[in-house]
Design an enzyme around this catalytic site. Structure first.
Site, PDB file in Angstrom:
ATOM      1  CE1 TYR A 120       9.638   6.930  10.722  1.00  0.00           C
ATOM      2  CE2 TYR A 120       7.781   8.289  10.025  1.00  0.00           C
ATOM      3  CZ  TYR A 120       8.295   7.067  10.398  1.00  0.00           C
ATOM      4  OH  TYR A 120       7.462   5.966  10.443  1.00  0.00           O
ATOM      5  CB  VAL A 150       0.576   2.161  15.531  1.00  0.00           C
ATOM      6  CG1 VAL A 150       0.234   0.707  15.851  1.00  0.00           C
ATOM      7  CG2 VAL A 150       0.618   2.375  14.034  1.00  0.00           C
ATOM      8  NE  ARG A 192      -0.835  13.639  16.264  1.00  0.00           N
ATOM      9  CZ  ARG A 192      -0.782  14.967  16.080  1.00  0.00           C
ATOM     10  NH1 ARG A 192      -1.819  15.621  15.602  1.00  0.00           N
ATOM     11  NH2 ARG A 192       0.326  15.642  16.356  1.00  0.00           N
TER      12      ARG A 192
END
Ligand code: GDP
Length: 298
Positions: A120, A150, A192
């Site tokens: 990715y 997100v 995070r």
């Protein structure tokens, strides 16, 4: 399948704005047909094969191949159709694994990404390479944004393949129903920066309308708003009024320990932008999931 389309919501300009889902863009002819049908002037390119840590670990080759195909289809067809602006979506997980913190926009290509998601990461890094190429050779205004982790309504709540917050929300839902403990994967220590999808959507539109650089921009809450996975799990438990035990399954991977990003560039452009407070955004997301359990992607 194009999502809501039409003129941009500010009503003062005739921007035709389209969002693309991944499937058609895997195939060059279908991608071309979409551009022919809608003739977009501006494109927000969200088409991608995406997933949480555990899906990335399993399918690195697929993540590389499908994303490279999608990106080349979307960007090259945009160039051929004279699209005025494309905003593509990268991610902070594509940055080098061994780095100094905070990460900033100049560091994308400085070293190998974390081994868990190399497919990715390299595919997404190539969007930045392509954007530079289209600008230098053809003068195109194609740029990219780099959001952090997100979450929000309409996410993928699949426990095996999704990201951590939707995964935990789904797990708490089931743990409440079954009267069991919540199992959090890993040690709970990684950190995070989470961004609420509704805040991110507002920032995307700002980038589309106002941000004029080809170089990417990080869209993130501040470094001080970074939370541990344990704190994130506790916030979900609190929002869903879950009172049972949290168990940390340390046989599962922690992934990258942190990828703390600087939002300095964003703040120089938008010093007054207000992010939704994390706990409020988590609560809204949990409420959405519970109210829409039957139709949620899971
Ligand atoms: P990343 O931010 O790109 O690494 O991807 P994720 O959103 O999948 O977050 C992964 C981090 O959350 C790792 O530290 C995992 O160990 C931790 N984690 C804890 N519970 C879960 C869970 O239920 N699902 C996922 N995807 N990650 C979890």
């Amino acid at each position: 399948i194009p999502l809501p389309h039409g003129t941009c919501s500010c009503h003062c300009c005739a921007v035709r704005l389209y969002f693309f889902f991944p499937l058609p863009c895997r195939n060059a002819a279908e991608t071309r047909a979409l551009y022919e049908r809608y003739k977009p002037t501006h494109v927000i390119h969200l088409a991608a094969l995406v997933g949480g840590l555990f899906k990335n670990i399993k399918y690195n080759l697929d993540f590389w191949r499908r994303n490279v195909h999608i990106n080349d289809n979307v960007l090259h067809t945009a160039y051929e159709f004279g699209v005025q602006k494309v905003v593509s979506c990268l991610s902070t997980c594509i940055f080098p694994d061994k780095t100094t913190y905070p990460i900033d926009e100049t560091m994308i290509h400085n070293g190998p990404p974390h081994s868990s998601n190399f497919g990715y990461s390299y595919a997404k890094r190539m969007i930045d390479v392509q954007n530079r190429g289209y600008f230098e050779q053809h003068g195109c205004r194609f740029t990219a944004v780099i959001p952090t982790n997100v979450f929000g309504p309409h996410d993928n709540y699949n426990i095996e393949d999704g990201h951590v917050l939707p995964g935990l929300i789904h797990k708490v839902y089931l743990a409440k129903k079954n009267g069991t403990a919540l199992t959090v994967w890993g040690t709970g220590k990684p950190r995070r920066q989470f961004i609420y999808s509704l805040d991110l959507a507002r920032l995307f539109l700002w980038v589309l309308r106002e941000y004029d650089e080809v170089e990417p921009i990080i869209l993130s809450v501040g470094e001080e708003d970074e939370v541990s996975i344990r704190e994130a799990a506790e916030s979900v438990a609190e929002a869903m009024d879950f009172k049972r035990e949290l168990i940390f399954d340390v046989t599962k991977s922690d992934g990258q320990f942190k990828k703390t990003a600087s939002n300095g560039k964003l703040r120089r452009h938008l010093p007054d932008f207000k992010f939704t407070p994390f706990k409020q955004a988590v609560k809204e997301t949990c409420d959405w999931f519970c109210a829409n359990y039957a139709i949620a992607r899971k």
